[in-house]
Enzyme design. Structure first.
Site, mmCIF file in Angstrom:
data_model
loop_
_atom_site.group_PDB
_atom_site.id
_atom_site.type_symbol
_atom_site.label_atom_id
_atom_site.label_comp_id
_atom_site.label_asym_id
_atom_site.label_seq_id
_atom_site.Cartn_x
_atom_site.Cartn_y
_atom_site.Cartn_z
ATOM 1 N N TYR A 21 -10.032 6.777 5.688
ATOM 2 C CA TYR A 21 -8.739 6.627 5.059
ATOM 3 C C TYR A 21 -8.242 5.188 5.133
ATOM 4 O O TYR A 21 -8.145 4.613 6.191
ATOM 5 C CB TYR A 21 -7.712 7.537 5.734
ATOM 6 C CG TYR A 21 -6.358 7.438 5.093
ATOM 7 C CD1 TYR A 21 -6.172 7.890 3.792
ATOM 8 C CD2 TYR A 21 -5.292 6.873 5.756
ATOM 9 C CE1 TYR A 21 -4.937 7.784 3.182
ATOM 10 C CE2 TYR A 21 -4.054 6.767 5.158
ATOM 11 C CZ TYR A 21 -3.884 7.219 3.858
ATOM 12 O OH TYR A 21 -2.662 7.108 3.264
ATOM 13 N N ASP B 12 -2.860 -2.444 -3.435
ATOM 14 C CA ASP B 12 -1.882 -2.537 -2.352
ATOM 15 C C ASP B 12 -2.397 -3.640 -1.439
ATOM 16 O O ASP B 12 -3.448 -3.494 -0.815
ATOM 17 C CB ASP B 12 -1.834 -1.187 -1.618
ATOM 18 C CG ASP B 12 -0.957 -1.216 -0.364
ATOM 19 O OD1 ASP B 12 -0.531 -2.306 0.057
ATOM 20 O OD2 ASP B 12 -0.728 -0.122 0.196
ATOM 21 N N ASP C 264 2.800 5.806 -6.939
ATOM 22 C CA ASP C 264 2.523 5.479 -5.540
ATOM 23 C C ASP C 264 2.573 6.751 -4.707
ATOM 24 O O ASP C 264 3.296 7.690 -5.037
ATOM 25 C CB ASP C 264 3.548 4.466 -5.007
ATOM 26 C CG ASP C 264 3.173 3.965 -3.598
ATOM 27 O OD1 ASP C 264 1.968 3.826 -3.333
ATOM 28 O OD2 ASP C 264 4.086 3.728 -2.784
ATOM 29 N N GLY D 219 -18.323 -10.261 -9.476
ATOM 30 C CA GLY D 219 -18.393 -10.127 -10.932
ATOM 31 C C GLY D 219 -17.626 -8.971 -11.509
ATOM 32 O O GLY D 219 -17.217 -8.997 -12.658
ATOM 33 N N ASN D 220 -17.463 -7.894 -10.741
ATOM 34 C CA ASN D 220 -16.726 -6.727 -11.240
ATOM 35 C C ASN D 220 -15.902 -6.168 -10.092
ATOM 36 O O ASN D 220 -16.428 -5.941 -9.002
ATOM 37 C CB ASN D 220 -17.726 -5.675 -11.766
ATOM 38 C CG ASN D 220 -17.032 -4.578 -12.540
ATOM 39 O OD1 ASN D 220 -16.053 -3.995 -12.074
ATOM 40 N ND2 ASN D 220 -17.537 -4.299 -13.727
ATOM 41 N N LYS E 277 -3.961 5.845 -0.005
ATOM 42 C CA LYS E 277 -4.338 6.615 -1.193
ATOM 43 C C LYS E 277 -4.649 5.670 -2.347
ATOM 44 O O LYS E 277 -4.370 4.475 -2.270
ATOM 45 C CB LYS E 277 -3.187 7.549 -1.576
ATOM 46 C CG LYS E 277 -3.301 8.933 -0.950
ATOM 47 C CD LYS E 277 -4.340 9.809 -1.626
ATOM 48 C CE LYS E 277 -4.478 11.112 -0.890
ATOM 49 N NZ LYS E 277 -5.780 11.728 -0.916
ATOM 50 N N ASP E 278 -5.205 6.237 -3.407
ATOM 51 C CA ASP E 278 -5.665 5.419 -4.522
ATOM 52 C C ASP E 278 -4.596 5.365 -5.587
ATOM 53 O O ASP E 278 -4.857 5.617 -6.752
ATOM 54 C CB ASP E 278 -6.935 6.029 -5.086
ATOM 55 C CG ASP E 278 -7.807 6.545 -3.988
ATOM 56 O OD1 ASP E 278 -8.250 5.711 -3.203
ATOM 57 O OD2 ASP E 278 -8.004 7.763 -3.901
#
Ligand code: 13P
Ligand code: 13P
Ligand code: MG
Ligand code: MG
Length: 381
Positions: free
Chosen positions: A228, A11, A131, A103-104, A231-232
């Site tokens: 917060y 996001d 979502d 790198g990651n 959300k993931d």
């Protein structure tokens, strides 16, 4: 040829609020990644959106956790963030927790789901993208797809599926994982993944030959950021057909909505509503949580598709049920179980409010004892 199928999402700014993405931002992300296809760094790419989140779908031969591929996604999200900032979109750059890519992309904010496999003579793959929820939203449907014969007939009647599937389950608080083989360890699996705040399914493998069947993004943004930050909103890749569940078996769990964590301020339980691409714009109380399903046929690494798999009137009833469930939960207002339990609220702004009241708490029992002592003393006098 071993093919890698990567989906990296973030996001990077909501339009308006947290409800949708802005086309200028999406096009910027797309053009950065398209360039990399032209340069030959990727075989193919696609962009999906769900609510205020953007997912980059990429096929390539660099394997999982590739610095090249993660770097492409990071640069695309950085460029998109510049546009989001210019438009002053809400939470521009929300999921990019650092300025420096090292790198990651894991641990830096964006969600990552990747798998490597030998492309089959026909390779149907479904990307789910949600979502206003969290990665544990996939726990229930993954169980039904890969371990519940009442959902997936193939577990009973397909010889390649009959040995069951192994689930890799991650404890998001400790970072430790455990592999559980179903059907033998089905009840152990359920003992864990029913605790959706703590355990999430990372990967599913076919017991017959160890082939990867499904993988999900499992980062907990709030645990990484310590507070917060949204959300993931998760993604998941599932392979279908010939030894894996059929497309219809994979979609079937979504025909009966269940309740997931997320919704308004990431702090509420709500039904996960399966929707078409164009209806993935959660606006009622910033929700209810949405999920889209993008179906691809992979051909020599090329992405043929996507088809919009929930754009089917057969899911209208699920959408209606989700609305009914949303009404029931909204009736609770700020009260649990609509609002999440206290432990989950630790990563929101609620602790700041509670801190203000800390000094005003007193021991009710002690106060009563004090009063009794006074009365006793008065009696003696
Ligand atoms: P803010 O308006 O303070 O961002 O909080 C509401 C919200 O949208 C939470 O993500
Ligand atoms: P996102 O996680 O989709 O940004 O939503 C945040 C939010 O607080 C919605 O109310
Ligand atoms: Mg947002
Ligand atoms: Mg979102």
């Amino acid at each position: 040829m071993k093919l890698t199928f990567s989906v990296i999402k973030a996001d990077i700014g909501g339009y308006v609020g947290h409800s949708d993405t802005h086309p200028e931002v999406v096009n910027t992300v797309r053009s950065v990644v398209e360039e990399e296809v032209k340069k030959g760094n990727l075989i193919d790419m696609d962009i999906l959106t769900c609510g205020d989140d953007i997912a980059i779908v990429m096929t390539h031969t660099h394997g999982v956790d590739s610095e090249i591929v993660h770097g492409i996604a990071w640069r695309a999200f950085e460029k998109g963030t510049e546009v989001a900032k210019k438009l002053k979109l809400y939470g521009a750059g929300q999921d990019l927790l650092t300025d420096a890519f090292s790198g990651n992309i894991k641990g830096l904010g964006p969600g990552v789901a990747e798998m490597e496999f030998e492309e089959r003579p026909s390779e149907p793959v479904i990307v789910f993208f949600a979502d206003k929820t969290s990665p544990s939203a996939w726990n229930l449907p993954l169980y039904e797809m890969f371990a519940d014969p009442m959902n997936t007939a193939g577990l009973v009647i397909d010889p390649k599926m009959h040995d069951g599937y192994t689930f890799e389950v991650l404890d998001v608080y400790t970072g430790k994982a455990v592999k559980l083989s179903t059907p033998a360890e089905l009840y152990d699996l359920l003992a864990l993944i029913g605790s959706v705040g703590k355990y999430v399914v990372k990967n599913v493998y076919r017991n017959y030959d160890g082939e990867i069947a499904a993988t999900a993004s499992t980062q907990r943004l709030s645990l990484m950021a310590g507070q917060y930050v949204g959300k993931d909103d998760p993604v998941m890749i599932v392979r279908a057909q010939s030894g894996f569940p059929a497309v219809g078996e994979i979609l079937e769990p979504f025909a009966r909505p269940w309740i997931v964590e997320g919704w308004m301020r990431g702090s509420h339980n709500g039904p996960l509503m399966p929707v078409s691409f164009e209806d993935a714009r959660p606006s009622r109380f910033d929700g209810p949580p949405r999920v889209i399903a993008a179906g691809y046929q992979v051909a020599e690494g090329k992405l043929v598709g996507p088809t919009d798999l929930f754009k089917d009137p057969a899911f209208d009833k699920a959408r209606q049920s989700a609305q009914d469930m949303a009404d029931i939960l909204r009736r609770q207002g700020i009260f649990e179980p609509h609002r999440l339990p206290a432990e989950e609220m630790e990563y929101t702004t609620l602790p700041k409010i509670l801190k203000k009241l800390e000094g005003r708490f007193y021991d009710l029992e002690e106060q009563r004892l004090d009063k009794d002592q006074v009365l006793e003393k008065e009696d003696m006098d």
